[in-house]
Write an enzyme that holds these catalytic residues in place. Structure first.
Site, PDB file in Angstrom:
ATOM      1  N   CYS A  60      37.353 -17.465  97.830  1.00 52.63           N
ATOM      2  CA  CYS A  60      37.043 -17.300  99.249  1.00 52.63           C
ATOM      3  C   CYS A  60      38.192 -17.898 100.063  1.00 52.63           C
ATOM      4  CB  CYS A  60      35.747 -18.016  99.564  1.00 52.63           C
ATOM      5  SG  CYS A  60      35.151 -17.645 101.191  1.00 52.63           S
ATOM      6  N   HIS A 108      42.497 -32.002  79.969  1.00 53.08           N
ATOM      7  CA  HIS A 108      41.085 -31.758  80.313  1.00 53.08           C
ATOM      8  C   HIS A 108      40.569 -30.399  79.865  1.00 53.08           C
ATOM      9  CE1 HIS A 108      41.344 -29.328  84.198  1.00 53.08           C
ATOM     10  NE2 HIS A 108      42.599 -29.720  84.087  1.00 53.08           N
ATOM     11  N   ASN A 166      43.748 -17.663  81.674  1.00 53.11           N
ATOM     12  CA  ASN A 166      42.581 -18.500  81.946  1.00 53.11           C
ATOM     13  C   ASN A 166      41.377 -17.715  82.460  1.00 53.11           C
ATOM     14  OD1 ASN A 166      44.862 -18.585  83.883  1.00 53.11           O
ATOM     15  ND2 ASN A 166      43.274 -19.280  85.299  1.00 53.11           N
TER      16      ASN A 166
HETATM   17  C1  LIG Z   1      46.544 -21.483  82.256  1.00 56.75           C
HETATM   18  C2  LIG Z   1      46.538 -22.758  83.061  1.00 56.75           C
HETATM   19  N1  LIG Z   1      47.712 -23.338  83.387  1.00 56.75           N
HETATM   20  C3  LIG Z   1      47.775 -24.473  84.095  1.00 56.75           C
HETATM   21  C4  LIG Z   1      46.634 -25.092  84.538  1.00 56.75           C
HETATM   22  C5  LIG Z   1      46.758 -26.349  85.336  1.00 56.75           C
HETATM   23  O1  LIG Z   1      46.378 -27.472  84.584  1.00 56.75           O
HETATM   24  P1  LIG Z   1      46.017 -28.843  85.343  1.00 56.75           P
HETATM   25  O2  LIG Z   1      44.654 -28.640  85.924  1.00 56.75           O
HETATM   26  O3  LIG Z   1      46.012 -29.880  84.264  1.00 56.75           O
HETATM   27  O4  LIG Z   1      47.070 -29.072  86.352  1.00 56.75           O
HETATM   28  C6  LIG Z   1      45.379 -24.518  84.246  1.00 56.75           C
HETATM   29  C7  LIG Z   1      44.146 -25.119  84.779  1.00 56.75           C
HETATM   30  O5  LIG Z   1      43.172 -24.437  85.050  1.00 56.75           O
HETATM   31  C8  LIG Z   1      45.329 -23.325  83.487  1.00 56.75           C
HETATM   32  O6  LIG Z   1      44.178 -22.730  83.172  1.00 56.75           O
END
Ligand SMILES: Cc1ncc(COP(=O)(O)O)c(C=O)c1O
Length: 398
Positions: free
Chosen positions: A324, A200, A150
């Protein structure tokens, strides 16, 4: 002031078509899908339609789709449900760069008496496949490696790892939350057993997730309750969001090629524009193997938080690679695992694009960011040291 949104790995805007598909199910068609009457029955049909659309996006069978409340629930359900099925096995393998939804399971499982291996990554965020192969043992219950990171967008060779796991009789899970709509997914030709998604991140609402469970996978449900989701996830369904996610999956599949080409070229324009204009700037991650929408840059000798605040003054939304925590600015565990030096990790900014972004927005960022970095470097003691030859730059030109 207009908003220029370059933070789509954090969350995406619900697509207009998705919203329209959902709206009737808040007020007019509010039946419980489990009810015996046809008022509820029509809702059940619509849930099934959503399931089929998600299955199509994944190249899966609809029965393999379990709706959850979010990506975090899917990740937890996958790992904990797989561990429960083989209580005699006490080893969990994952990486050092997972999202907290997996990464924070590591200390939790250690406390429960499990042995946990967190695979390392190199400077570009890549795994060492020899280390992967050597990590699995007779005692390994599950291997979980994310499909795309991410923060950096780096793509992992999950199919190869899934095949290694399968050859050893080990369950394999991937957190694919950042993948749909950006790269193709096909479970019909895959060795992945369990896969997590989150609505989302693909223009569906927050609070809806998916756990793909391949037929025959040894896995036990996490949330025990009613018979919903064939007894694999109790709780009355989040009907509008499931319907919205179905629509979002349909759109993601329809636009995959065209969208990724457009987004990639915008991302590349942004990245080149910034690298050309701002000296001592590094790309975090593997430029050749990453999501088409993600660009993580480190502007050496400045602080990400300050950059974000000044970008915010221009209506530009992005993320930084530091968090932070209790008054001290710690670089993210992902950048730390990659060995990004602190003078670069502190100045890291992630831009994540979507189909709604335009070239004009990209050019706006290219125009406004370089003067921000120049101003911040003007007051940075580290930058002063660097100019005086007391520090080196990893980003090349000064
Ligand atoms: C790689 C990854 N896994 C899991 C999640 C968690 O998803 P959720 O916000 O639907 O719990 C995210 C959210 O940023 C993510 O980027």
């Amino acid at each position: 002031m207009r908003t220029i949104y370059f933070d789509n790995n954090a969350t995406t805007q619900v697509a207009r078509e998705v919203l329209e598909e959902m709206l009737p199910y808040f007020h007019d068609l509010y039946g419980n899908p489990s009810s015996m009457h046809s008022f509820g029955g029509q809702v059940q049909d619509k849930i099934q339609e959503g399931r089929e659309k998600v299955a199509l996006l994944l190249g899966a069978h609809p029965d393999e789709i379990v709706f959850t409340s979010c990506g975090t629930e899917s990740d937890n359900a996958a790992v904990r449900g797989a561990l429960e099925m083989v209580p005699e096995k006490r080893h969990f393998v994952t990486t050092r760069v997972e999202h907290p939804a997996i990464w924070n399971l590591c200390p939790y499982l250690r406390k429960k008496g499990y042995r946990v291996t967190e695979l390392s990554v190199d400077r570009k965020g890549r795994l060492d496949m020899d280390e992967v192969r050597a990590s699995v043992t007779e005692d390994t219950a599950i291997v979980s490696v994310m499909m795309a990171n991410n923060e950096t967008g780096v793509l992992f060779p999950v199919e190869e790892i899934a095949r290694i796991a399968r050859s050893r009789g080990i369950t394999f899970h991937t957190d694919a939350v950042q993948a749909p709509g950006k790269i193709p997914l096909d479970m019909s030709r895959s060795a992945i057993d369990l896969l997590s998604l989150s609505g989302h991140k693909l223009h569906a609402p927050k609070g809806i997730g998916v756990l793909y469970v391949r037929k025959g996978t040894r896995w036990s449900p996490f949330l025990i309750g009613g018979h919903q989701e064939q007894g694999r996830r109790g709780g009355t369904e989040n009907v509008p969001s499931i319907i919205g996610l179905g629509k979002a999956a349909e759109l993601a599949l329809k636009h995959l090629g065209e969208e990724t080409t457009k987004i990639r070229s915008l991302r590349d324009r942004l990245e080149k524009g910034l690298l050309d204009r701002v000296p001592s700037t590094l790309i975090n991650g593997d430029p050749d193997h990453r999501l088409p929408n993600t660009c993580s840059l480190s502007f050496e000798y400045v602080e990400g938080e300050s950059i974000l605040m000044m970008l915010n003054d221009h209506g530009i939304c992005a993320s930084s690679g530091s968090a932070c925590t209790s008054g001290s600015l710690e670089p993210s565990h992902v950048l730390r695992a990659m060995g990004v030096p602190f003078t670069a990790a502190h100045g890291s900014i992630r831009f994540s694009l979507s189909i709604s972004n335009t070239q004009e927005e990209v050019d706006y960022v290219i125009e406004h960011l370089p003067p921000i970095i120049e101003r911040l470097r003007g007051i940075s003691p580290f930058w002063k040291d660097f100019k005086e030859g007391k520090r080196i730059s990893l980003g090349g030109r000064a």
